[in-house]
Design a protein around this motif. Sequence first.
Motif, PDB file in Angstrom:
ATOM      1  N   GLN A 117      -2.822   2.456   5.356  1.00 58.57           N
ATOM      2  CA  GLN A 117      -3.950   2.236   6.266  1.00 58.57           C
ATOM      3  C   GLN A 117      -3.751   2.995   7.560  1.00 58.57           C
ATOM      4  O   GLN A 117      -4.710   3.538   8.116  1.00 58.57           O
ATOM      5  CB  GLN A 117      -4.141   0.747   6.547  1.00 58.57           C
TER       6      GLN A 117
ATOM      7  N   GLY B 276     -12.504  -5.627   4.602  1.00 60.71           N
ATOM      8  CA  GLY B 276     -11.149  -5.106   4.729  1.00 60.71           C
ATOM      9  C   GLY B 276     -10.130  -6.209   4.740  1.00 60.71           C
ATOM     10  O   GLY B 276      -9.078  -6.108   4.091  1.00 60.71           O
ATOM     11  N   PHE B 277     -10.431  -7.301   5.439  1.00 61.01           N
ATOM     12  CA  PHE B 277      -9.498  -8.418   5.487  1.00 61.01           C
ATOM     13  C   PHE B 277      -9.293  -8.995   4.093  1.00 61.01           C
ATOM     14  O   PHE B 277      -8.166  -9.295   3.690  1.00 61.01           O
ATOM     15  CB  PHE B 277     -10.039  -9.479   6.448  1.00 61.01           C
TER      16      PHE B 277
ATOM     17  N   PRO C 271       6.855  -8.950  -1.632  1.00 62.14           N
ATOM     18  CA  PRO C 271       5.613  -8.956  -0.862  1.00 62.14           C
ATOM     19  C   PRO C 271       5.698  -8.140   0.416  1.00 62.14           C
ATOM     20  O   PRO C 271       4.741  -7.433   0.769  1.00 62.14           O
ATOM     21  CB  PRO C 271       5.380 -10.433  -0.550  1.00 62.14           C
TER      22      PRO C 271
ATOM     23  N   LEU D  36      -5.399 -17.585  -1.997  1.00 62.35           N
ATOM     24  CA  LEU D  36      -5.805 -16.306  -1.413  1.00 62.35           C
ATOM     25  C   LEU D  36      -6.917 -15.638  -2.197  1.00 62.35           C
ATOM     26  O   LEU D  36      -7.818 -15.033  -1.624  1.00 62.35           O
ATOM     27  CB  LEU D  36      -4.602 -15.379  -1.328  1.00 62.35           C
TER      28      LEU D  36
ATOM     29  N   VAL E 191      -1.645  -7.706  -1.608  1.00 61.90           N
ATOM     30  CA  VAL E 191      -0.212  -7.991  -1.665  1.00 61.90           C
ATOM     31  C   VAL E 191       0.141  -9.001  -2.768  1.00 61.90           C
ATOM     32  O   VAL E 191       0.987  -8.708  -3.612  1.00 61.90           O
ATOM     33  CB  VAL E 191       0.300  -8.431  -0.293  1.00 61.90           C
TER      34      VAL E 191
ATOM     35  N   PHE F 102       1.283  -0.690   1.959  1.00 65.54           N
ATOM     36  CA  PHE F 102      -0.155  -0.776   2.208  1.00 65.54           C
ATOM     37  C   PHE F 102      -0.456  -0.470   3.674  1.00 65.54           C
ATOM     38  O   PHE F 102      -1.429   0.230   3.989  1.00 65.54           O
ATOM     39  CB  PHE F 102      -0.642  -2.179   1.839  1.00 65.54           C
TER      40      PHE F 102
ATOM     41  N   GLY G 251      -4.808  -8.119   7.105  1.00 63.67           N
ATOM     42  CA  GLY G 251      -4.802  -8.990   5.937  1.00 63.67           C
ATOM     43  C   GLY G 251      -3.523  -8.863   5.146  1.00 63.67           C
ATOM     44  O   GLY G 251      -2.963  -9.855   4.671  1.00 63.67           O
ATOM     45  N   ALA G 252      -3.021  -7.626   5.018  1.00 61.65           N
ATOM     46  CA  ALA G 252      -1.783  -7.423   4.271  1.00 61.65           C
ATOM     47  C   ALA G 252      -0.625  -8.110   4.967  1.00 61.65           C
ATOM     48  O   ALA G 252       0.232  -8.726   4.324  1.00 61.65           O
ATOM     49  CB  ALA G 252      -1.505  -5.936   4.122  1.00 61.65           C
ATOM     50  N   MET G 253      -0.601  -8.038   6.307  1.00 60.01           N
ATOM     51  CA  MET G 253       0.473  -8.687   7.054  1.00 60.01           C
ATOM     52  C   MET G 253       0.446 -10.202   6.825  1.00 60.01           C
ATOM     53  O   MET G 253       1.475 -10.833   6.625  1.00 60.01           O
ATOM     54  CB  MET G 253       0.316  -8.408   8.554  1.00 60.01           C
ATOM     55  N   VAL G 254      -0.776 -10.774   6.865  1.00 63.43           N
ATOM     56  CA  VAL G 254      -0.896 -12.221   6.677  1.00 63.43           C
ATOM     57  C   VAL G 254      -0.436 -12.614   5.280  1.00 63.43           C
ATOM     58  O   VAL G 254       0.336 -13.553   5.083  1.00 63.43           O
ATOM     59  CB  VAL G 254      -2.349 -12.679   6.921  1.00 63.43           C
ATOM     60  N   SER G 255      -0.906 -11.846   4.273  1.00 64.27           N
ATOM     61  CA  SER G 255      -0.635 -12.279   2.907  1.00 64.27           C
ATOM     62  C   SER G 255       0.796 -12.001   2.503  1.00 64.27           C
ATOM     63  O   SER G 255       1.309 -12.639   1.588  1.00 64.27           O
ATOM     64  CB  SER G 255      -1.603 -11.611   1.943  1.00 64.27           C
ATOM     65  N   ALA G 256       1.483 -11.062   3.195  1.00 63.31           N
ATOM     66  CA  ALA G 256       2.900 -10.850   2.886  1.00 63.31           C
ATOM     67  C   ALA G 256       3.686 -12.109   3.187  1.00 63.31           C
ATOM     68  O   ALA G 256       4.646 -12.444   2.490  1.00 63.31           O
ATOM     69  CB  ALA G 256       3.444  -9.688   3.702  1.00 63.31           C
TER      70      ALA G 256
ATOM     71  N   GLY H 285      -7.044  -6.592   2.077  1.00 56.77           N
ATOM     72  CA  GLY H 285      -5.647  -6.685   2.474  1.00 56.77           C
ATOM     73  C   GLY H 285      -5.020  -7.974   1.993  1.00 56.77           C
ATOM     74  O   GLY H 285      -3.886  -7.994   1.517  1.00 56.77           O
ATOM     75  N   LEU H 286      -5.794  -9.068   2.094  1.00 55.81           N
ATOM     76  CA  LEU H 286      -5.265 -10.365   1.690  1.00 55.81           C
ATOM     77  C   LEU H 286      -4.937 -10.402   0.217  1.00 55.81           C
ATOM     78  O   LEU H 286      -3.928 -10.965  -0.192  1.00 55.81           O
ATOM     79  CB  LEU H 286      -6.297 -11.453   1.975  1.00 55.81           C
TER      80      LEU H 286
ATOM     81  N   ALA I  83      -8.602  -4.062   9.568  1.00 57.50           N
ATOM     82  CA  ALA I  83      -8.660  -5.413   9.017  1.00 57.50           C
ATOM     83  C   ALA I  83      -7.806  -5.523   7.772  1.00 57.50           C
ATOM     84  O   ALA I  83      -7.143  -6.544   7.546  1.00 57.50           O
ATOM     85  CB  ALA I  83     -10.103  -5.775   8.695  1.00 57.50           C
ATOM     86  N   ALA I  84      -7.782  -4.452   6.952  1.00 57.30           N
ATOM     87  CA  ALA I  84      -6.963  -4.478   5.731  1.00 57.30           C
ATOM     88  C   ALA I  84      -5.491  -4.586   6.105  1.00 57.30           C
ATOM     89  O   ALA I  84      -4.725  -5.321   5.464  1.00 57.30           O
ATOM     90  CB  ALA I  84      -7.221  -3.228   4.904  1.00 57.30           C
ATOM     91  N   LEU I  85      -5.095  -3.862   7.148  1.00 54.66           N
ATOM     92  CA  LEU I  85      -3.703  -3.915   7.610  1.00 54.66           C
ATOM     93  C   LEU I  85      -3.334  -5.344   8.005  1.00 54.66           C
ATOM     94  O   LEU I  85      -2.295  -5.876   7.610  1.00 54.66           O
ATOM     95  CB  LEU I  85      -3.578  -2.977   8.806  1.00 54.66           C
TER      96      LEU I  85
ATOM     97  N   TYR J  75     -15.273  -5.504   8.573  1.00 56.65           N
ATOM     98  CA  TYR J  75     -14.053  -6.225   8.936  1.00 56.65           C
ATOM     99  C   TYR J  75     -13.708  -7.254   7.870  1.00 56.65           C
ATOM    100  O   TYR J  75     -12.564  -7.339   7.408  1.00 56.65           O
ATOM    101  CB  TYR J  75     -14.236  -6.943  10.282  1.00 56.65           C
TER     102      TYR J  75
END
Lengths: 175, 407
Positions: free
Chosen positions: B346, B66-67, B335, B33, B74, B342, A95-100, B70-71, A91-93, B63
Amino acid sequence: MRSDRLATSPSVSLPSQPKPEPGRETRKPKQSSWLSRSGKNQPQWNAVGASSFVFLSGGMSLAWGAGFAAHSRHRERLTRTQHMQICWFGAALLGAMVSAVLTHRTPQRPLYVSSILSIISIFAAKQILELGLCVASTIPKKSILSIISIIFAANKILAKKVLKKTYKTIDSGMQ
Amino acid sequence: MECNKSIYRTNTKAANLSLGIRFIASLTQLLSLQIFSCCLVLVCGILFLALPEQPDAIIAARYLDGFANGLIFVPTMSTLGELSVCEMRGVLAASVEQFSYNFGILILLFYTSIWNCDWNATLVADQVHGLLSILYGVVGLGLALTLCVESPVYLLLRHNEQAAVMALRHLQRPSMVTCETFLQLDEHKRYVVAHRDLSWHRSIQRSLVPLLKLSVHRALCVLSLTPLVWSAVTAAAVKLTPQYHTWPYAVFGLLRWLGCSCVVFLMDSAGRKKPSLFGTFAGGAFAIVFATLFETTPHLISALSILLSFQFFSGVAHAASAVYLTEAFPLRLKPYCVALIFAIEQLLRIGLSLFTPTNQQIVIYFYTLGGISMAFFLLGIFCLPETKLTTLAQAHNKIRTWFNEDF
């Protein structure tokens, strides 16, 4: 102070400021004590305080995923299945993709009065939806379908009217 | 007269229309965000607190958490350097990222060890996790709603200079527009102008070397806390005390956090390079020593103490990685590069948690970890730059060359 902070809109008039001399190229840090410097730069810490709190919960989850959650009721499951371990990282992965994509595109700082208003409106919408569902559960299915189709038709008509009106206003504005 | 009236009417209509548009725009700003991920953490806490017995709820909560992480990772890491003044950047970045992560780890290990002391509490330990997450969510939401300041570089990229001055004003206390504010604005402008004109392939070319350096540094950071390390701790402690879930855990977390907090506040005086080189060297040496002890001797208490001090030095070594992450990349690709680093972290974590290790594998793992740390130390003497008290553009220029002369 708080109302001052709100006024980031460009309508605020600035007092006349001295221009910086053009010859100076780089800023040299002043010699001052660490405490006074950190007191002066306190708002910078506050500005990212929210994310440091999220990182705190992230650190807890990291240790959880690394296997240190010996207290947990799901300890057995954690060691036996991989889904429990992996889900945080996946999920972190994501989220990082979305926020990039979103960084430097969306503002960080919300207009809070309006956002609070919109939160309230969302809650109101949710309440209305729940009420609607309650009513819908008592009515047989065929009538629900007909009601939905009626609503759609009404929406179409309304949208046409609104569009016509906006075109009219834009036209009159142009004239 | 009539004409005037109609103009008035259309004006009010236009005003209503623009009001509606504004309202819709403000709705989209809910998607900020920071606020969104704080809400996610809050929901995660509620799930942990309400349904601690159901594994599906726990998975859903993890989940969400983690989301949220990640959000927020960045945007935070890519705007931190822009928010802070150059003599505070190191402390700010290291304390926000590494210090918080290590403190979170400490909190989890601490209450885990308390809950394992045969203490008959009515609260399940997962519910403590939930309570703490709710607390973080609420406090973070409050901070994000009131004290969050827009990055001045973001505003300058949108040609909104006045708002950038306002943002800079709010970033220093007392919040007034002074000569210093304008100097800072000038610096940001120079940064934006220098990096806006870079073409895509130029910026990709510039970000390759920092990507390589940082991915190794961050990967070492990931390798110091994995399921393998956990099984090493339990394997070393299980024969020592019957209550091996208690004090080794607390000491483990405490030492890691102490190592981090020793160097976080030195980032702008002692620099970034010295602590990370020292930490990687000592950490690598301790990892190799642990592997040999674990393989040969029956004295597991010494192996355990070596492993715990390895955690201390890994806390020392990786505090600077967050600082390098904020200042390494060109503005346009920042970004994406941060997200890529990141993502690599992961993926590494996922890969390492896919198998259950044997004792032999633990030994091999620590030998490799020590070897990689030593190699990183030797290469880092030449490759890692010292970026304290530099502007963002200068720091980027220092990191993007292969070799530096900062000894």
